[in-house]
Design a protein around this motif. Structure first.
Motif, PDB file in Angstrom:
ATOM      1  N   GLY A  53     -45.825 -22.595 -40.626  1.00  0.00           N
ATOM      2  CA  GLY A  53     -47.147 -22.722 -40.032  1.00  0.00           C
ATOM      3  C   GLY A  53     -48.498 -22.993 -40.371  1.00  0.00           C
ATOM      4  N   MET A  57     -50.373 -26.589 -40.642  1.00  0.00           N
ATOM      5  CA  MET A  57     -51.777 -26.760 -40.527  1.00  0.00           C
ATOM      6  C   MET A  57     -53.154 -26.961 -42.170  1.00  0.00           C
ATOM      7  SD  MET A  57     -52.469 -25.683 -37.068  1.00  0.00           S
ATOM      8  CE  MET A  57     -50.635 -26.194 -36.804  1.00  0.00           C
ATOM      9  N   GLY A 480     -50.321 -25.418 -32.928  1.00  0.00           N
ATOM     10  CA  GLY A 480     -50.442 -24.067 -33.688  1.00  0.00           C
ATOM     11  C   GLY A 480     -50.635 -22.571 -33.088  1.00  0.00           C
ATOM     12  N   GLN A 483     -49.173 -20.639 -30.713  1.00  0.00           N
ATOM     13  CA  GLN A 483     -48.276 -20.213 -30.523  1.00  0.00           C
ATOM     14  C   GLN A 483     -48.228 -18.304 -30.891  1.00  0.00           C
ATOM     15  OE1 GLN A 483     -45.539 -21.340 -30.558  1.00  0.00           O
ATOM     16  NE2 GLN A 483     -46.283 -23.041 -29.670  1.00  0.00           N
TER      17      GLN A 483
END
Lengths: 540, 288
Positions: A53, A57, A480, A483
């Motif tokens: 992740g 980003m 993002g 999460q």
């Protein structure tokens, strides 16, 4: 049949709880317990989800505006490549193997996995493979940057990282094959006598079929990258036309692996959805046997459609037509599944706890991803979509709001069973709504970008793509950050959650839907050392 | 015999699997370093392989001790058999890649290079003098002139060796079932001997290819497919022969009974699998 949990299998060791977990950290290294190994897999997958992740980003930050902002193009390409490899092999696949480890023995009434030592080995091989892959980030020439498909001749220009990436694939392959063999042997050999094949929960069925896919395809990928290795270091000409080889051959072999591989990530997703939806609709699953046959059909079709990833490489026209029609066929069993989930919810007494919210979002958004897949199966139209952001949008719809959402749903659904604590429903629902909205802000505009012609895997783009990229990046950042709520929930629930003591069945009448809900929450270290005689069966 | 026939043995602590992983990842990291020209590569490889071999010896000794003390019941035996069968299936898929590569290049991509299909213009413009006949090392004449490997001679002898070894292996199995210890040991010893003889013949064949025929791994697509297919097969013969040697040793120690001899069966399955792959090789690589 009862199980002997002992160093020495001689008689009379009927005290099942005499052998609890090893004391201290060593427990997690040498464990053979399916629950321990399941936990290891799940936590490792969660960690890799955040690593992959973070890479996403970086990608979205660079694409926030046209022009070069933060990273150089080489590193950007490394990020797209590594993001994919980490998410596929480090996050999604291990997460489902973790669920299989935790749940399959409890779902079929088995004392443990069939081959517990190999179970331990497959987890550590995974860690070794991912470490080898991650090490390439720090090497001269950077991590692989030619895309996760590792197409030659481009990938052969990789620096020092190439052999490490290739051996990483070998280790991940060994890990997956051993995991799959273990799961198949467990399902076929360890079921409680009353648990006939057609009484098995669909999660077990989907994993049985997924296991077969894994054993069939991982050696194929291993073979393909082995030829990359010999082409680079041992003077072979497999993918070099000068020597009589063909770079397109690599693509054929890769996608013979790659297409079933994407189903490896989606079939267990279907299984979990088929497990959760009936519980919260308070109805038996609609069309159980058709679900089983649809899963098997999808698995079969996955082996004969691979070249739809290669419509633009110059296939003979007969090949284009065959792969186009064969691919369209997949919509039929997939449609059966979507209609079955819908029919399961039809007139059900539905409640909308977090696992159900994620599952419903999965049905809707996966269908959307399926539709764009159908669009791309049309060979002549695919020439417009190929290698654009349209394909990026397509497969992210089938992976993020499908596989990842269902993994979240599974987390919320089974965490109370695993830990004995209830998660915070309010934060769970907040996590859901933030994720469900932001994932669409993130990926839906990518359809427009792709149709307008924005190519994938580029760090900079023409000015007309600026607006939607900015929208997509904003969605990405929100997704993002959201999460982190899930991370908080997992930690909080392990530490005690809401403080509410959960019952054995956790969810209302869940014991009618699966054996795991007949066990205490949390279940003892060893369960079903004596097989259960009564099998709950949520279908006819 | 109260519970041992009805219980499924679940081992408690496992240290060999972690060591296996450590050995393998060290070996591979060493090999990767070696390929990159780094000096620590070969040291790492030796260290990794040492760990791996120690692990193999330790883990299999443990398995054999456990088996001898009657800890594996029927259910465990079925799991092991399933494990072995699915492992062999994965091996079949691995070899399928290289057979598929051979098929694809011979029937599709090499003819395309020669102008077949819709590629007449490409052929005329890029390599008009290329004649797409198998065996080939491509339009670039990669690796220079070579002679293809004939089928009759060492390869045919190797076919006979492996087929005979399949027979001796089955003969040994019959001996085991009939409790004929002499037949078991003689059959296995013959199988192992024939296996290593096969490897020796192949080594001679490779030596001839490299020194007299100009045929190397670098001889274009013919050399690539030839050595990849036969090389991986030869490696599997070596592994199979080593497994059979261990089984021979265990037979000599009297480990196997007519009812309980999974290790023998697994080794025999593996050996027959290697045998069948060779028949495929002999037909598609050497004969056709």
């Amino acid at each position: 049949m009862s199980a002997v949990i002992a160093e020495h299998g001689h008689d009379d060791h009927h005290d099942d709880h005499a052998h609890g977990p090893e004391k201290g950290w060593l427990r997690w290294i040498i464990t053979t317990n399916h629950k321990d190994i399941g936990t290891l897999y799940l936590l490792f997958a969660l960690a890799m989800f955040f690593v992959g992740g973070a890479m996403a980003m970086i990608i979205r930050a660079e694409l926030f505006e046209p022009g070069m902002q933060f990273v150089n193009p080489q590193f950007f390409n490394s990020m797209t490549t590594m993001h994919a490899l980490v998410m596929v092999f480090g996050a999604v696949m291990p997460a489902f193997v973790g669920l299989a480890n935790w749940m399959i023995p409890m779902m079929i009434g088995a004392p443990d996995m069939a081959l517990p030592r190999m179970n331990n080995m497959s987890f550590w091989m995974l860690v070794a493979g991912v470490l080898l892959l991650a090490s390439t980030l720090f090497m001269e020439g950077g991590a692989p940057a030619g895309g996760w498909t590792l197409y030659p001749p481009l990938v052969l220009q990789t620096g020092k990282a190439l052999p490490f990436a290739i051996f990483s694939v070998h280790l991940l392959g060994i890990s997956s094959i051993m995991g799959a063999i273990n799961i198949i042997a467990t399902i076929l050999n360890m079921r409680a006598p009353a648990m006939t094949l057609m009484k098995m929960p669909l999660f077990v069925w989907t994993w049985l079929i997924t296991g077969f896919l894994l054993i069939a395809i991982m050696p194929v990928f291993a073979g393909a990258v082995t030829m990359l290795l010999t082409d680079k270091f041992f003077h072979t000409s497999f993918f070099d036309a000068a020597g009589g080889g063909d770079p397109v051959l690599y693509q054929h072999i890769f996608w013979f692996f790659g297409h079933p591989e994407v189903y490896v990530m989606i079939l267990p997703t279907f299984g979990v959805a088929s497990t959760i939806i009936p519980v919260f609709a308070r109805k038996p699953l609609f069309g159980y046997s058709s679900m089983v046959y649809a899963t098997a059909s999808i698995a079969f079709l996955s082996f004969i459609v691979w070249a739809h990833h290669m419509f633009t490489v110059g296939l003979p026209i007969s090949g284009e037509l065959y792969f186009m029609y064969a691919t369209m066929l997949i919509a039929i069993p997939t449609g059966v599944k979507v209609f079955n989930w819908t029919a399961t919810m039809w007139k059900g007494a539905m409640t909308f706890e977090t696992p159900m919210l994620f599952s419903i979002a999965f049905v809707v958004l996966f269908t959307l991803g399926g539709f764009t897949g159908l669009m791309m199966s049309v060979a002549p139209v695919d020439f417009q979509y190929h290698d654009t952001y349209f394909i990026v949008a397509h497969f992210h719809y089938t992976l993020v709001p499908a596989s990842v959402f269902i993994l979240m749903a599974a987390g919320y659904y089974w965490l109370p069973k695993w830990t004995g604590h209830m998660y915070n429903e309010k934060i769970g629902q907040l996590h859901f709504w933030l994720s469900a909205i932001s994932v669409n802000v993130l990926f839906f505009p990518q359809h427009f970008l792709g149709l307008a012609g924005m190519p994938r895997r580029i760090p900079d783009y023409a000015i007309q793509f600026a607006d939607w990229n900015m929208v997509s990046s904003i969605g990405g950042f929100i997704f993002g950050v959201s999460q982190l709520l899930f991370l908080w929930i997992v930690i909080d629930t392990i530490k005690g959650g809401t403080g509410e003591k959960v019952t054995d069945e956790v969810w209302e009448d869940a014991h009618k839907h699966g054996l795991e809900w007949t066990l205490p929450s949390p279940p003892p270290y060893h369960t079903f050392t004596t097989p259960p005689t009564v099998i709950p069966c949520d279908h006819d | 015999m109260s519970t041992s026939n009805t219980t499924y043995y679940i081992p408690h602590k496992a240290t060999w699997p972690v060591l296996a992983t450590a050995g393998l990842v060290t070996t591979l990291a060493g090999f990767a370093n070696y390929l990159n020209g780094s000096s620590i590569g070969s040291t790492l490889m030796v260290a990794g392989l040492t760990i791996f071999i120690v692990m193999l010896a330790g883990w299999f000794t443990l398995q054999s001790t456990e088996s001898e003390s009657g800890m594996y019941n029927h259910g465990v035996g079925i799991s092991y058999r399933m494990g072995m069968m699915w492992f062999i299936f994965s091996e079949i898929m691995f070899f399928a890649v290289f057979f598929g590569t051979l098929w694809y290049t011979r029937n599709l991509s090499v003819p395309w290079l020669g102008g077949a299909g819709s590629n007449a213009a490409t052929h005329a413009l890029l390599w008009p003098s290329f004649d797409a006949v198998w065996p080939t090392n491509g339009p670039g004449n990669v690796g220079g002139h070579f002679e293809p490997m004939g089928a009759f001679g060492l390869p045919l002898l190797n076919t006979l060796l492996l087929l005979t070894s399949g027979v001796t292996c089955t003969w040994a199995h019959h001996g085991l079932i009939a409790k004929n210890r002499k037949q078991l040991i003689q059959g296995l010893a013959a199988t192992v001997g024939l296996g290593f003889l096969f490897v020796l013949c192949q080594a001679i064949e490779y030596h001839e290819a490299y020194t007299e025929m100009g045929l190397t791994l670098g001889s274009g697509i013919y050399g690539s497919t030839f050595f990849m297919l036969t090389g991986f097969h030869g490696f599997h013969v070596c592994v199979g022969a080593i497994i059979l040697s261990v089984v021979l040793f265990r037979s000599w120690k009297g480990h196997f009974s007519p009812e309980n001899h999974f290790a023998f069966e697994a080794a025999a399955w593996y050996w027959h699998f290697v045998d069948v792959v060779w028949l495929g090789l002999f037909i598609f690589v050497y004969l056709m």
